[in-house]
Structure formats: C-alpha cells, structure tokens
Enzyme design. Structure first.
Site, PDB file in Angstrom:
ATOM      1  N   SER A 143       0.858  -1.183   0.000  1.00 18.79           N
ATOM      2  CA  SER A 143       0.000   0.000   0.000  1.00 18.79           C
ATOM      3  C   SER A 143       0.894   1.232   0.000  1.00 18.79           C
ATOM      4  O   SER A 143       2.066   1.165   0.396  1.00 18.79           O
ATOM      5  CB  SER A 143      -0.872   0.004   1.260  1.00 18.79           C
ATOM      6  N   TYR A 156      -1.774  -1.498  10.789  1.00 19.15           N
ATOM      7  CA  TYR A 156      -1.945  -1.685   9.343  1.00 19.15           C
ATOM      8  C   TYR A 156      -0.782  -1.054   8.579  1.00 19.15           C
ATOM      9  O   TYR A 156      -0.168  -1.694   7.714  1.00 19.15           O
ATOM     10  CB  TYR A 156      -3.260  -1.081   8.870  1.00 19.15           C
TER      11      TYR A 156
END
Length: 258
Positions: A143, A156
């Site tokens: 990401s 995360y």
C-alpha cells in the site's frame, strides 16, 4: 511434479476487490487459477463465471489466513491437488481504523498474521516450485501506507511497511532464479477494503479512489519491477512524502484518516 499437474496462479483474498480483479485479468490472459479466501460461495461463483467465459480451470480453496496453520495447510492442499504454481498474488489482508488502545488486541494480532506472517509463510513454501517454472512471479499487495507511519491505523501501516521491505529484498534475492517479485502499493481504491476498515468517511477516500481494474492492470504490466505504485496522484504523494520530514508525513497520514 507430475506432467498432468495444473499450472496455475494462486490468488489469495480473491473473493472481492483487488483480489477478484486479479483473478479476472489473469483469466483473460489465459492463466489457470487457484482462488483462495474465506468465503467459498463467492469463490465458486467467480470460478464458474471465469471458466465459462475464458475456457480456463479455476480451483477454489476456503482458507482463513488469520489461522496460524493456514499457509501450511494451503500449501499441502496445492500439492495434494497437483497444482504447479506459476504465480502467487498475496492479496489477502485487512486494516482497521482506530488507535492502538481502542482497537481489540486480537483484531490487531490477526491483522499481523494475515498481512505479514501468512504472506511470508506461504511465499516461503511456494518459492521452490516457483523457481522451477519459467517466468514465474510473486505480487505482494502492500500500500502507499507502507511509506510512512499511520496514526489511528498504526498496525496496518506497519504491516504494509513490512510487506514493502520484504518484497524489495526478495526481489533481489530471487531475480537470478527467474522469479519476478514486486510490491504493489495502491492508494485509496474503490473496493470492500474501505468499509471493512471503517474508512469510507475519511478524507483519504473522499479525495478520490482508483478502480481495481486500473490498479491490477498496472500491477500485471509492471510485475517485474520491485515497487509498483499505480496512479500519478499516488506516485506524487509517495515522492512528496520522501522529501518531507517524517514528523510531517505521519501527521498528514493521521489527518487524512481523521
């Protein structure tokens, strides 16, 4: 491996979003597939559609990668089904918004298990077979969150930083063996992720999203690069972050998730 083995690409998290789109675009290219996710009904519906449209084979395996034995069990099932893995898309993963103290501990530990531990475990188990296949590849879905710390999504962001670093290192280790390894680093994408992570109302997602189709197209076209960042906006944000002090980038990340 037996000559009758099914040569296929394994896609984890294939029941929705980016994982489902990987399955669709790989099927268009004629790749046989092994679709992996928790929701077997969705996998079977997708497999039926892709087999009918593209004359490919698609196996479905229900697996919860939050289980510590999931990768080992999955690898054993692939061997039992005589699957010769030609590619691996480690797409399974999830996030959640909230402070470290506010989110349940088990939820965060499961996030590390799925996003990090199972990804490494499955890659390690399948890598010897991938080395034996010409033009094989591993795509690890990271990401743009991998490039800075993320207040209110601390675990995360940290998990995706691991995926990025791991993928870059593995890219160098195995490129001489003919295996292409890349870290796909999408930004906000129109998929289930935002609702599952409680992020649909954040500034990050309100500012605009990419489609899964565009993200996956870039990932497959550039899969021999160590790092793939789809979308000009995402690329510019990453480079701006590199030029800014880390204090600024982490505060900006927290603001975008407010």
């Amino acid at each position: 491996m037996d000559s009758a083995a099914l040569r296929a690409v394994v896609v984890t998290g294939a029941s929705a979003g980016i994982g489902e789109e990987f399955a669709r675009q790989l099927a268009v290219s004629g790749h046989h597939l092994v679709l992996v996710a928790r929701r077997l009904d969705r996998l079977e519906a997708l497999a039926s559609e892709l087999k009918a449209r593209h004359n490919i084979q698609a196996l479905c395996i229900a697996s919860d990668l939050a289980r510590t034995d999931a990768a080992e069990t999955l690898a054993a099932e692939l061997e039992a089904k005589q699957v010769q893995v030609t590619g691996l898309v480690n797409n399974a993963g999830f996030g959640d918004r909230g402070s470290v103290q506010a989110l349940p501990l088990q939820r965060q530990l499961d996030m590390i298990q799925v996003n990090v531990t199972s990804l490494v475990d499955l890659t390690w188990r399948l890598l010897p077979g991938l080395k034996a296949v010409p033009n094989s590849f591993v795509i690890n879905v990271a990401s743009t969150a991998a490039f800075q710390a993320g207040p209110n999504m601390a675990v995360y962001y940290a998990s995706k930083a691991f995926v990025l670093s791991f993928s870059e290192a593995l890219h160098e280790e195995v490129k001489g063996d003919g295996v292409a390894v890349s870290a796909l680093c999408p930004g906000a994408t129109d998929s289930e992720f935002a609702s599952e992570a409680n992020m649909t109302n954040t500034l990050l997602f309100k500012a605009g999203t990419m489609t899964p189709e565009a993200v996956v197209r870039k990932a497959l076209d550039a899969r021999r690069r160590a790092i793939v960042i789809p979308g000009l906006k995402n690329l510019l944000l990453v480079w701006m972050g590199k030029l800014s002090p880390r204090m600024i980038t982490r505060r900006l990340a927290g603001w975008l998730q407010a």
